[in-house]
Design a protein around this motif. Structure first.
Motif, PDB file in Angstrom:
ATOM      1  N   ALA A 104       0.608  -8.172   8.077  1.00 29.02           N
ATOM      2  CA  ALA A 104      -0.312  -9.210   8.524  1.00 29.02           C
ATOM      3  C   ALA A 104      -1.740  -8.956   8.047  1.00 29.02           C
ATOM      4  O   ALA A 104      -2.528  -9.898   7.901  1.00 29.02           O
ATOM      5  N   ALA A 105      -2.091  -7.692   7.791  1.00 27.47           N
ATOM      6  CA  ALA A 105      -3.432  -7.369   7.299  1.00 27.47           C
ATOM      7  C   ALA A 105      -3.569  -7.575   5.803  1.00 27.47           C
ATOM      8  O   ALA A 105      -4.659  -7.415   5.261  1.00 27.47           O
ATOM      9  N   GLY A 106      -2.465  -7.916   5.128  1.00 31.83           N
ATOM     10  CA  GLY A 106      -2.492  -8.082   3.681  1.00 31.83           C
ATOM     11  C   GLY A 106      -1.658  -7.014   2.996  1.00 31.83           C
ATOM     12  O   GLY A 106      -0.968  -6.227   3.648  1.00 31.83           O
ATOM     13  N   PRO A 107      -1.700  -6.948   1.666  1.00 25.60           N
ATOM     14  CA  PRO A 107      -0.922  -5.946   0.948  1.00 25.60           C
ATOM     15  C   PRO A 107      -1.513  -4.553   1.125  1.00 25.60           C
ATOM     16  O   PRO A 107      -2.734  -4.372   1.122  1.00 25.60           O
ATOM     17  N   VAL A 108      -0.636  -3.568   1.319  1.00 26.77           N
ATOM     18  CA  VAL A 108      -1.046  -2.170   1.444  1.00 26.77           C
ATOM     19  C   VAL A 108      -0.250  -1.357   0.429  1.00 26.77           C
ATOM     20  O   VAL A 108       0.986  -1.401   0.425  1.00 26.77           O
ATOM     21  N   THR A 109      -0.946  -0.625  -0.420  1.00 28.00           N
ATOM     22  CA  THR A 109      -0.281   0.217  -1.414  1.00 28.00           C
ATOM     23  C   THR A 109       0.002   1.588  -0.808  1.00 28.00           C
ATOM     24  O   THR A 109      -0.872   2.204  -0.196  1.00 28.00           O
ATOM     25  N   VAL A 110       1.229   2.063  -1.004  1.00 32.76           N
ATOM     26  CA  VAL A 110       1.632   3.396  -0.557  1.00 32.76           C
ATOM     27  C   VAL A 110       1.970   4.213  -1.801  1.00 32.76           C
ATOM     28  O   VAL A 110       2.907   3.886  -2.531  1.00 32.76           O
ATOM     29  N   LEU A 116       3.830  10.842   0.783  1.00 33.29           N
ATOM     30  CA  LEU A 116       3.414   9.447   0.823  1.00 33.29           C
ATOM     31  C   LEU A 116       1.981   9.348   1.341  1.00 33.29           C
ATOM     32  O   LEU A 116       1.573  10.103   2.235  1.00 33.29           O
ATOM     33  N   ALA A 117       1.218   8.407   0.773  1.00 33.73           N
ATOM     34  CA  ALA A 117      -0.151   8.181   1.220  1.00 33.73           C
ATOM     35  C   ALA A 117      -0.473   6.706   1.077  1.00 33.73           C
ATOM     36  O   ALA A 117      -0.127   6.091   0.067  1.00 33.73           O
ATOM     37  N   PHE A 118      -1.131   6.136   2.090  1.00 34.25           N
ATOM     38  CA  PHE A 118      -1.488   4.719   2.001  1.00 34.25           C
ATOM     39  C   PHE A 118      -2.962   4.561   1.637  1.00 34.25           C
ATOM     40  O   PHE A 118      -3.807   5.398   1.989  1.00 34.25           O
ATOM     41  N   ALA A 119      -3.237   3.492   0.925  1.00 35.36           N
ATOM     42  CA  ALA A 119      -4.622   3.147   0.598  1.00 35.36           C
ATOM     43  C   ALA A 119      -5.262   2.532   1.835  1.00 35.36           C
ATOM     44  O   ALA A 119      -4.776   1.530   2.364  1.00 35.36           O
ATOM     45  N   VAL A 257      -6.297  13.694   3.643  1.00 36.41           N
ATOM     46  CA  VAL A 257      -7.204  12.612   3.269  1.00 36.41           C
ATOM     47  C   VAL A 257      -7.909  12.971   1.963  1.00 36.41           C
ATOM     48  O   VAL A 257      -8.353  14.106   1.787  1.00 36.41           O
ATOM     49  N   GLU A 258      -7.983  12.014   1.059  1.00 39.99           N
ATOM     50  CA  GLU A 258      -8.743  12.246  -0.170  1.00 39.99           C
ATOM     51  C   GLU A 258      -9.250  10.926  -0.736  1.00 39.99           C
ATOM     52  O   GLU A 258      -8.731   9.848  -0.420  1.00 39.99           O
ATOM     53  N   VAL A 259     -10.276  11.031  -1.559  1.00 35.86           N
ATOM     54  CA  VAL A 259     -10.824   9.882  -2.272  1.00 35.86           C
ATOM     55  C   VAL A 259     -10.441  10.013  -3.734  1.00 35.86           C
ATOM     56  O   VAL A 259     -10.686  11.039  -4.365  1.00 35.86           O
ATOM     57  N   ARG A 260      -9.818   8.963  -4.269  1.00 35.38           N
ATOM     58  CA  ARG A 260      -9.508   8.880  -5.696  1.00 35.38           C
ATOM     59  C   ARG A 260     -10.044   7.548  -6.208  1.00 35.38           C
ATOM     60  O   ARG A 260      -9.674   6.495  -5.682  1.00 35.38           O
ATOM     61  N   ASP A 261     -10.871   7.619  -7.228  1.00 34.93           N
ATOM     62  CA  ASP A 261     -11.426   6.395  -7.832  1.00 34.93           C
ATOM     63  C   ASP A 261     -12.024   5.482  -6.773  1.00 34.93           C
ATOM     64  O   ASP A 261     -11.779   4.271  -6.756  1.00 34.93           O
ATOM     65  N   GLN A 262     -12.779   6.086  -5.851  1.00 38.32           N
ATOM     66  CA  GLN A 262     -13.501   5.372  -4.790  1.00 38.32           C
ATOM     67  C   GLN A 262     -12.583   4.743  -3.741  1.00 38.32           C
ATOM     68  O   GLN A 262     -13.037   3.957  -2.909  1.00 38.32           O
ATOM     69  N   GLN A 263     -11.303   5.102  -3.760  1.00 38.40           N
ATOM     70  CA  GLN A 263     -10.358   4.610  -2.754  1.00 38.40           C
ATOM     71  C   GLN A 263      -9.972   5.754  -1.823  1.00 38.40           C
ATOM     72  O   GLN A 263      -9.590   6.834  -2.286  1.00 38.40           O
ATOM     73  N   VAL A 264     -10.069   5.530  -0.509  1.00 35.15           N
ATOM     74  CA  VAL A 264      -9.615   6.513   0.472  1.00 35.15           C
ATOM     75  C   VAL A 264      -8.102   6.408   0.624  1.00 35.15           C
ATOM     76  O   VAL A 264      -7.562   5.313   0.839  1.00 35.15           O
ATOM     77  N   TRP A 265      -7.438   7.562   0.495  1.00 34.31           N
ATOM     78  CA  TRP A 265      -5.989   7.643   0.679  1.00 34.31           C
ATOM     79  C   TRP A 265      -5.694   8.527   1.881  1.00 34.31           C
ATOM     80  O   TRP A 265      -6.294   9.606   2.037  1.00 34.31           O
TER      81      TRP A 265
END
Length: 283
Positions: A104-110, A116-119, A257-265
């Motif tokens: 419902a919040a939209g697409p989520v990349t895992v 496994l890690a979600f964006a 938790v990590e940041v890759r290419d300005q995205q929190v995973w």
């Protein structure tokens, strides 16, 4: 009454029984809203999810997420646990290195990596918590104002506010005043003095209520995402760290938790603890 494949997955734990469980019903397209809600109330877990065929051509599957009190647009540990269950059941992702969840919040990349890690999805509410909200939150948690290094809205669906304390010890010492908590949804974070010895950099706790019940969540992906989106850009958490959660619930969760290419995973280990079938629906 229909029979459905069922998984119960422990999330944020490599060993099982130490993280946060999520109940997952596979192939649930035939279930209605009330049947899903009824089953979620029956499992009595913090979240129960239902895997469905996607309506978005870019998604691998669609997910609906229910608490015992209603449906959520997004939640972290159900996302990782459901992705694990879908893959384990033979789900064929479009891309080898990731799966895309529709919710419902939209697409989520895992991301499919070491674990496994979600964006982390965008925050729907951010910024400082105003004094009118701050005072009752602190009263409900039994905290003095001078203990708080920062307090911000970090809502990505569930409604979280985040509080930064000076140490992990202060986080673990908090004793909520239950009759003041109401529908509070708040997370606490504080650093460990010796991360190497502790095996984690920070300690996190999450509290939430629905007006009739109040509890501490064992390990909370959505909260961890919001804390990272607040405190990493502010320079108060590093670009990569391990958060512990669940000590006061006799759990031992680890959130990577990590940041890759300005995205929190936000990632964690996932283990299936229960597998079988369930019967849901009218007799």
């Amino acid at each position: 009454m229909g029979e459905y494949r069922f998984s119960q997955v422990d999330v944020f734990s490599a060993h099982g029984l130490r993280g946060n469980p999520v109940a997952v019903v596979h192939g649930a397209d035939g279930l209605g809203d009330e049947e899903m809600a009824e089953f979620a109330r029956w499992t009595n877990l913090s979240e129960t999810t239902f895997l469905l065929e996607p309506t978005d051509a870019a998604a691998d599957y669609r997910l609906r997420i229910f608490t015992t009190g209603g449906e959520l647009p997004f939640a972290g540990h159900p996302t990782l646990g459901s992705a694990h269950a879908w893959l384990e059941a033979g789900g064929a992702a479009t891309h080898a290195d990731r799966v895309v969840q529709e919710c419902a919040a939209g697409p989520v990349t895992v991301r499919r990596d070491e674990r496994l890690a979600f964006a982390a999805p965008p925050l729907t509410r951010s910024g400082e918590v105003a004094a009118g909200d701050r005072a009752p939150i602190l009263a409900a948690l039994g905290l003095d104002d001078d203990q708080v290094l920062g307090m911000q809205w970090i809502d990505n669906g569930p409604g979280w506010a985040g509080i930064e304390l000076a140490s992990a010890g202060e986080v673990l010492a908090v004793e909520p005043v239950l009759h003041l908590c109401g529908q509070l949804k708040v997370g606490l974070v504080g650093p460990w003095v010796d991360p190497g010895q502790a095996g984690k950099d920070v300690e996190v706790r999450a509290f939430y209520g629905d007006g009739t019940d109040f509890m501490e969540d064992p390990v909370t992906g959505s909260l961890q995402a919001g804390l990272a989106q607040w405190l990493i850009p502010a320079g108060r958490l590093p670009q990569r760290y391990v958060a512990g959660q669940g000590v006061r619930r006799q759990r031992d969760g680890r959130v990577h938790v990590e940041v890759r290419d300005q995205q929190v995973w936000v990632g964690g280990d996932t283990v299936t603890t229960v597998a079988g079938t369930v019967r849901i629906g009218s007799a």
